[in-house]
Design an enzyme around this catalytic site. Sequence first.
Site, short mmCIF file in Angstrom:
data_model
loop_
_atom_site.label_atom_id
_atom_site.label_comp_id
_atom_site.label_asym_id
_atom_site.label_seq_id
_atom_site.Cartn_x
_atom_site.Cartn_y
_atom_site.Cartn_z
N PHE A 124 56.63 13.59 55.70
CA PHE A 124 56.28 12.75 54.55
C PHE A 124 57.28 11.59 54.46
O PHE A 124 58.49 11.80 54.53
CB PHE A 124 56.32 13.60 53.27
CG PHE A 124 55.70 12.92 52.09
CD1 PHE A 124 54.32 12.86 51.95
CD2 PHE A 124 56.48 12.34 51.11
CE1 PHE A 124 53.74 12.22 50.86
CE2 PHE A 124 55.91 11.70 50.01
CZ PHE A 124 54.54 11.65 49.89
N ASP A 194 61.43 21.02 52.43
CA ASP A 194 60.61 20.39 51.40
C ASP A 194 59.38 21.28 51.22
O ASP A 194 58.56 21.40 52.14
CB ASP A 194 60.23 18.97 51.82
CG ASP A 194 59.53 18.21 50.70
OD1 ASP A 194 58.85 18.86 49.88
OD2 ASP A 194 59.65 16.97 50.64
N TYR A 219 54.18 18.46 40.46
CA TYR A 219 52.85 18.00 40.00
C TYR A 219 51.71 18.32 40.95
O TYR A 219 50.58 17.93 40.72
CB TYR A 219 52.88 16.49 39.70
CG TYR A 219 53.36 15.60 40.83
CD1 TYR A 219 52.53 15.26 41.88
CD2 TYR A 219 54.66 15.11 40.83
CE1 TYR A 219 52.98 14.46 42.91
CE2 TYR A 219 55.13 14.31 41.85
CZ TYR A 219 54.27 13.99 42.90
OH TYR A 219 54.73 13.19 43.91
N LYS A 220 52.01 19.02 42.06
CA LYS A 220 50.93 19.37 42.99
C LYS A 220 50.39 20.75 42.59
O LYS A 220 49.80 20.88 41.54
CB LYS A 220 51.45 19.29 44.42
CG LYS A 220 51.75 17.83 44.79
CD LYS A 220 52.41 17.65 46.12
CE LYS A 220 52.62 16.17 46.39
NZ LYS A 220 53.66 15.90 47.39
N ARG A 368 41.52 14.63 53.45
CA ARG A 368 42.20 15.89 53.12
C ARG A 368 41.49 16.61 52.00
O ARG A 368 41.05 15.99 51.03
CB ARG A 368 43.60 15.55 52.56
CG ARG A 368 44.70 15.51 53.51
CD ARG A 368 46.07 15.47 52.86
NE ARG A 368 46.20 14.93 51.52
CZ ARG A 368 47.36 14.84 50.87
NH1 ARG A 368 48.48 15.27 51.43
NH2 ARG A 368 47.42 14.34 49.66
C1 LIG Z 1 54.34 14.79 47.25
C2 LIG Z 1 55.56 14.88 48.10
C3 LIG Z 1 56.78 14.37 47.64
C4 LIG Z 1 56.81 13.66 46.32
O1 LIG Z 1 57.98 13.01 46.04
P1 LIG Z 1 58.19 12.40 44.59
O2 LIG Z 1 59.55 11.86 44.64
O3 LIG Z 1 58.05 13.53 43.60
O4 LIG Z 1 57.15 11.36 44.38
C5 LIG Z 1 57.88 14.54 48.45
N1 LIG Z 1 57.81 15.17 49.64
C6 LIG Z 1 56.64 15.67 50.11
C7 LIG Z 1 56.57 16.37 51.41
C8 LIG Z 1 55.48 15.52 49.35
O5 LIG Z 1 54.33 15.99 49.80
#
Ligand SMILES: *Cc1c(COP(=O)(O)O)cnc(C)c1O
Length: 409
Positions: A124, A194, A219-220, A368
């Site tokens: 990511f 992560d 938030y996921k 997705r």
């Molecule tokens: C969604 C996601 C994030 C989100 O980061 P924010 O700082 O909360 O916006 C980080 N790492 C991964 C792998 C994600 O999927």
Amino acid sequence: MTLDEAAALDAADPLAPCRTRFQLPPGLIYLDGNSLGALPSATAGHLADVVTRQWGGDLIGSWNKHGWIDAPVRIAAKIAPLIGARENEVILADSTSICLFKALSAAIAANPSRSTILVQADDFPTDHYVAQGLVHLLPRLRLRTVAPNCIAESVDEDTAVILLSQVDYRSSARHDMRPINQAAQRKGALTLWDLSHSAGAIAVDCGGDECDLAVGCGYKYLNGGPGAPAFVFAAERLHAQLHSPLPGWMGHDEPFSFLADFSPARGMSQFLTGTPSILALAALESGIDTFSGVSMGAIEVKSRRLSQLFVELVEEQCSGQDLRLVSPREPERRGSHVSFAHDEGFAIMQALIARQVVGDYRAPDVIRFGFAPLYNSFEDIVTAATILAEILQRREWDQPRFRERARVT
Ligand SMILES: *Cc1c(COP(=O)(O)O)cnc(C)c1O
């Protein structure tokens, strides 16, 4: 599979009643809980109470009276069982990106004779950006990017920390954490996972798998609402060696002594910096409470059944349509989402959304579909696969309106 057969699977599904814990628009098939979890039914009432009675009525006294000051620790303790952690190993703070910065910096400082941050290609972007930012700040560091399938053998005597998503945001490919943690341990490196696409979606065992540090998104799959605070995990055995790179008064051992010098709070609280966002934490608490009484094992079992059914139906109904599975075929090698590639992926996803099937698109060509076992049903899967097949067969996606891109895709 017919809709009736899917309905029978739903009737026999022990998690099916959990759907009422969410408020989903009628008729919508929501397969994007891996980007933004659905709204829990309890959130609006809980937020209204925190705003009106607590903030409005008790004002500043709420920090003590309603335990606002303990919220980052107290609510984090509810995440602990979802990720196989002890209650004192998790704290809620900031966003995932900032938690990543804090955890990565702390790991590097705890391993000062080493200079390599090992990352995997195509992780990511924010994970890479945070690591790049740290290399910019501390030029003695270097970033080494390797293919996801050769992490363990790439650890060497200079590796300070391995930073990895457990479940890949695009392909859904999943790492078995234990062998990587053990390879890191043998070479004296730390691991930072992560868990953004793992927490609340699959059974994670940070303790049993011997993880060092982890972060994850609120938030996921945790349903905490847009921009919810994130979590940081650190194994208790490391607490004495870790130091937050962003000390602030909320991470002080005695914030209300107003002392001139920083002295870190014990345990995870030192990872707090400024005043926690109480409204955001309240929404996140309602999100985490949607897991109450449900085991992550049961969630993972259902996740695999949903995703496997979707893969089978799509491949059966969409054969010859240039749709290519980019996720691992074996459900135990995936997280809780499934991705397909198609050159017209963007337009196809817009056409799906127009038909009330919400997934998302990730550049350059991936569509997705995320499966949240607490609220997605087998009927959702059958209907979504059927609509996708219709859109492809009738080329419904081939319209100018489905090619217009907004800021968020
Ligand atoms: C969604 C996601 C994030 C989100 O980061 P924010 O700082 O909360 O916006 C980080 N790492 C991964 C792998 C994600 O999927």
